[in-house]
Design an enzyme around this catalytic site. Structure first.
Site, PDB file in Angstrom:
ATOM      1  N   GLY A  12       0.821  -1.210   0.000  1.00  0.00           N
ATOM      2  CA  GLY A  12       0.000   0.000   0.000  1.00  0.00           C
ATOM      3  C   GLY A  12       0.850   1.252   0.000  1.00  0.00           C
ATOM      4  N   ARG A  15       0.313   5.558  -1.621  1.00  0.00           N
ATOM      5  CA  ARG A  15      -0.475   6.687  -1.131  1.00  0.00           C
ATOM      6  C   ARG A  15      -0.595   6.626   0.387  1.00  0.00           C
ATOM      7  NH1 ARG A  15      -6.889   5.382  -2.116  1.00  0.00           N
ATOM      8  NH2 ARG A  15      -6.938   3.365  -1.056  1.00  0.00           N
ATOM      9  N   TYR A 155     -15.149  -2.652   7.628  1.00  0.00           N
ATOM     10  CA  TYR A 155     -13.796  -2.138   7.863  1.00  0.00           C
ATOM     11  C   TYR A 155     -13.372  -2.441   9.300  1.00  0.00           C
ATOM     12  CZ  TYR A 155      -9.892   1.173   8.100  1.00  0.00           C
ATOM     13  OH  TYR A 155      -8.656   1.743   8.272  1.00  0.00           O
ATOM     14  N   ALA A 157     -14.524  -4.773  11.215  1.00  0.00           N
ATOM     15  CA  ALA A 157     -14.368  -6.222  11.348  1.00  0.00           C
ATOM     16  C   ALA A 157     -13.002  -6.679  10.852  1.00  0.00           C
ATOM     17  CB  ALA A 157     -15.479  -6.935  10.577  1.00  0.00           C
TER      18      ALA A 157
END
Length: 270
Positions: A12, A15, A155, A157
């Site tokens: 990731g 950004r 999200y 979870a």
């Protein structure tokens, strides 16, 4: 863990928090940095800026939902560039919607990237770290992995799951001299967050602050890295007075029942 002269892989990385972590690692003596993301153009631009800081940069363009390719790319990178000492699992997506308005493709994407993508990368790297008897793994969770939030059910979870996975893995890999820790940022000023409806009273922190906290935590070998007194207060309050915290969050959360325009827009995006 001392970062000087080591090799790190950040997922990731194109950004937000992942990008900030990559640049912060470069400032603190990382020798070689593997940056992984889906966006080839952004990775290429980052590689130029990072190389100007005097480190070796290897962009890895791969979609974490393609588990076969993830294994191939990471295995080849280990073979070509040597041992990876630090893995930072930062890739993630978030969709905000009331549960009754949520869309199954969005739910599947959050689980596929936030959880299964992290699992795939970690499994490939951890096996090699164990064979080398050296390594540190950082899984980027969220404060929402401790205190769940309305309109962010999937999200939350995935972030709860990441913390459980991290704790279990820490116990399994400790005897192999592989450290496993979690980073729990709160609301952070990234392009992902700018697409969300913010909770009342919350101001986003900068990705650079999150990255700096991570560096300190890595150097101290912290088990969990939380940032800011508000995060610690929220976690302890949720432990001591959970009903009060739940009510406060419900009050602060976006109120879809009172915001018909938001509901209509969710339906339009469906």
């Amino acid at each position: 863990m001392k970062l000087q002269g080591k090799t790190a892989l950040v997922t990731g990385a194109s950004r937000g928090i992942g990008q900030a972590i990559a640049f912060e690692l470069a400032k603190h003596g990382i020798k070689r940095l593997l940056i992984l993301a889906r966006n080839e153009q952004k990775l290429a631009a980052m590689a130029i800026d990072l190389a100007a800081m005097g480190i070796e940069v290897i962009p890895l363009v791969v979609d974490l939902t393609d588990r076969v390719r993830v294994n191939v790319v990471i295995s080849q990178a280990w073979r070509d560039y040597g041992q990876i000492h630090l893995l930072v699992n930062c890739a993630g997506v978030a969709y905000q919607a009331p549960f009754l308005q949520s869309k199954l493709p969005h739910v599947q994407e959050e689980i596929a990237i936030n959880l299964l993508g992290m699992y795939t990368v970690t499994r490939t790297i951890a096996r090699r770290m164990v064979s080398q008897r050296e390594g540190t793994i950082v899984n980027v969770a969220s404060l929402m992995g401790k205190v769940a939030a309305p309109t962010m059910s999937t999200y939350s979870a995935t972030k709860f799951a990441i913390l459980g996975f991290t704790q279990a893995l820490r116990g399994e890999l400790a005897s192999h001299n592989v450290q496993v820790m979690s980073l729990l940022p709160t609301l952070t000023d990234t392009d992902m967050v700018r697409d969300l409806q913010l909770f009342r009273g919350l101001s986003p922190m900068s990705p650079q602050r999150v990255a700096q906290a991570l560096i300190r935590g890595i150097e101290r070998n912290d088990r969990e890295i939380m940032i800011g007194w508000q995060s610690h207060l929220a976690v302890w309050s949720n432990y001591l007075v959970p009903r009060l915290v739940e009510r406060a969050i419900q009050f602060a959360a976006p109120q879809p029942s009172r915001d018909r325009a938001w509901l209509r827009s969710l339906g339009a995006r469906g």
